[in-house]
Design a protein around this motif. Sequence first.
Motif, mmCIF file in Angstrom:
data_model
loop_
_atom_site.group_PDB
_atom_site.id
_atom_site.type_symbol
_atom_site.label_atom_id
_atom_site.label_comp_id
_atom_site.label_asym_id
_atom_site.label_seq_id
_atom_site.Cartn_x
_atom_site.Cartn_y
_atom_site.Cartn_z
ATOM 1 N N ALA A 238 -13.050 -24.781 15.370
ATOM 2 C CA ALA A 238 -12.908 -23.402 15.880
ATOM 3 C C ALA A 238 -12.757 -22.441 14.705
ATOM 4 N N PHE A 239 -13.876 -22.139 14.051
ATOM 5 C CA PHE A 239 -13.857 -21.340 12.829
ATOM 6 C C PHE A 239 -13.159 -19.994 12.996
ATOM 7 N N ASP A 240 -13.372 -19.369 14.145
ATOM 8 C CA ASP A 240 -12.842 -18.016 14.339
ATOM 9 C C ASP A 240 -11.318 -17.995 14.479
ATOM 10 N N THR A 241 -10.680 -19.158 14.563
ATOM 11 C CA THR A 241 -9.220 -19.217 14.645
ATOM 12 C C THR A 241 -8.564 -19.505 13.297
ATOM 13 N N HIS A 242 -9.345 -19.835 12.300
ATOM 14 C CA HIS A 242 -8.768 -20.315 11.045
ATOM 15 C C HIS A 242 -7.985 -19.238 10.285
ATOM 16 N N GLN A 243 -8.503 -18.018 10.281
ATOM 17 C CA GLN A 243 -7.786 -16.960 9.568
ATOM 18 C C GLN A 243 -6.437 -16.686 10.205
ATOM 19 N N LYS A 244 -6.405 -16.610 11.530
ATOM 20 C CA LYS A 244 -5.130 -16.370 12.225
ATOM 21 C C LYS A 244 -4.174 -17.542 12.014
ATOM 22 N N PHE A 245 -4.716 -18.750 12.055
ATOM 23 C CA PHE A 245 -3.872 -19.917 11.807
ATOM 24 C C PHE A 245 -3.182 -19.789 10.453
ATOM 25 N N TYR A 246 -3.947 -19.442 9.432
ATOM 26 C CA TYR A 246 -3.371 -19.322 8.094
ATOM 27 C C TYR A 246 -2.390 -18.150 8.011
ATOM 28 N N ASN A 247 -2.769 -17.010 8.588
ATOM 29 C CA ASN A 247 -1.889 -15.840 8.554
ATOM 30 C C ASN A 247 -0.538 -16.122 9.201
ATOM 31 N N ASP A 248 -0.555 -16.939 10.257
ATOM 32 C CA ASP A 248 0.657 -17.198 11.028
ATOM 33 C C ASP A 248 1.531 -18.318 10.458
ATOM 34 N N LEU A 249 1.089 -18.945 9.376
ATOM 35 C CA LEU A 249 1.912 -20.002 8.789
ATOM 36 C C LEU A 249 3.268 -19.426 8.382
ATOM 37 N N PRO A 250 4.360 -20.098 8.747
ATOM 38 C CA PRO A 250 5.688 -19.577 8.424
ATOM 39 C C PRO A 250 5.945 -19.480 6.928
ATOM 40 N N ILE A 251 5.377 -20.433 6.190
ATOM 41 C CA ILE A 251 5.472 -20.439 4.728
ATOM 42 C C ILE A 251 4.112 -20.840 4.188
ATOM 43 N N LYS A 252 3.625 -20.136 3.201
ATOM 44 C CA LYS A 252 2.342 -20.495 2.616
ATOM 45 C C LYS A 252 2.517 -21.773 1.774
ATOM 46 N N PRO A 253 1.530 -22.657 1.822
ATOM 47 C CA PRO A 253 1.702 -23.996 1.246
ATOM 48 C C PRO A 253 1.649 -24.071 -0.273
ATOM 49 N N HIS A 254 2.372 -25.075 -0.802
ATOM 50 C CA HIS A 254 2.254 -25.448 -2.205
ATOM 51 C C HIS A 254 1.120 -26.465 -2.381
ATOM 52 N N ILE A 255 0.999 -27.343 -1.392
ATOM 53 C CA ILE A 255 -0.035 -28.386 -1.404
ATOM 54 C C ILE A 255 -0.756 -28.373 -0.069
ATOM 55 N N VAL A 256 -2.083 -28.500 -0.111
ATOM 56 C CA VAL A 256 -2.893 -28.575 1.111
ATOM 57 C C VAL A 256 -3.676 -29.887 1.088
ATOM 58 N N VAL A 257 -3.620 -30.624 2.182
ATOM 59 C CA VAL A 257 -4.388 -31.860 2.324
ATOM 60 C C VAL A 257 -5.325 -31.699 3.517
ATOM 61 N N TYR A 258 -6.639 -31.802 3.268
ATOM 62 C CA TYR A 258 -7.597 -31.764 4.375
ATOM 63 C C TYR A 258 -7.961 -33.202 4.713
ATOM 64 N N ALA A 259 -7.430 -33.674 5.862
ATOM 65 C CA ALA A 259 -7.596 -35.071 6.252
ATOM 66 C C ALA A 259 -8.403 -35.240 7.528
ATOM 67 N N ALA A 260 -8.901 -34.138 8.085
ATOM 68 C CA ALA A 260 -9.679 -34.235 9.322
ATOM 69 C C ALA A 260 -10.986 -34.977 9.064
ATOM 70 N N GLY A 261 -11.369 -35.826 10.001
ATOM 71 C CA GLY A 261 -12.611 -36.573 9.836
ATOM 72 C C GLY A 261 -13.156 -37.048 11.167
ATOM 73 N N PHE A 262 -14.469 -37.219 11.212
ATOM 74 C CA PHE A 262 -15.119 -37.709 12.430
ATOM 75 C C PHE A 262 -16.302 -38.573 12.021
ATOM 76 N N LEU A 263 -16.466 -39.709 12.703
ATOM 77 C CA LEU A 263 -17.515 -40.665 12.352
ATOM 78 C C LEU A 263 -18.143 -41.239 13.606
#
Length: 243
Positions: free
Chosen positions: A65-90
């Motif tokens: 859901a690309f159009d939700t990503h900016q709001k998701f990030y804006n609404d984070l209570p604390i901005k991250p020190h480390i980000v891990v992208y672990a989503a996957g589909f096979l």
Amino acid sequence: MNQNRDKNVLILGANSDVAKECIKQYVKKGFYVVAASRNIQSLNHFVEDNQMVEKVRVLYFDSMAFDTHQKFYNDLPIKPHIVVYAAGFLVDNERALREFKETQQMMITNYMGAVSVLNIIATDVNNKNLERIIGLSSLSGVRGRKSNFIYGSTKAAFTTYLAGLRQELASRNIRVNALVIGYIRTKINEGLKLNESLIMEPGYVAKFIVNAGNSFTIVPNFKWKIIYLILKILPESLVAKLP
């Protein structure tokens, strides 16, 4: 004094087996974890069962859901020190060849969704916390092979993106790592006929993520490092003979 006590990790696609192991290991090292996934019910149960409610916050995140990503990030209570992208589909290559919807989901989850949200995170110059971005890629993306080239192409694209992102963020002293991973004993590989001697446990792989250093490419397990190097140097005529 724990130097990680005031630092937090954002894990995207946190419902995977490897991601769950990362959550436990990051918490053990003193980090606060924001675990984001579509399946928040499963994640909440996992957090409660492991008595990590005070150390982990579960949020809804949909990589597709690309159009939700900016709001998701804006609404984070604390901005991250480390980000891990672990989503996957096979899905199986034969199925992906004949059903484009399955191919599309792999492309979106493994690459497009990652680029969408990581671009937002990486371009936030006001986030002075950000120290590291880690992406989970695959040995399948090292060379195109007829047994899995569609899935492999999504991981190859992701690795290339991470390599460029590493260069882009170097001036801000933000590290980017690509975990190039072989077979793992996870639900994504259930039903596949895999060489048992090459299968890694999720907790083992998670250690390489949580303890990522300066190297861009991280290949867990010495057997897979050898396979990775062989794949890199094999002539195309021999790659074509691989399954």
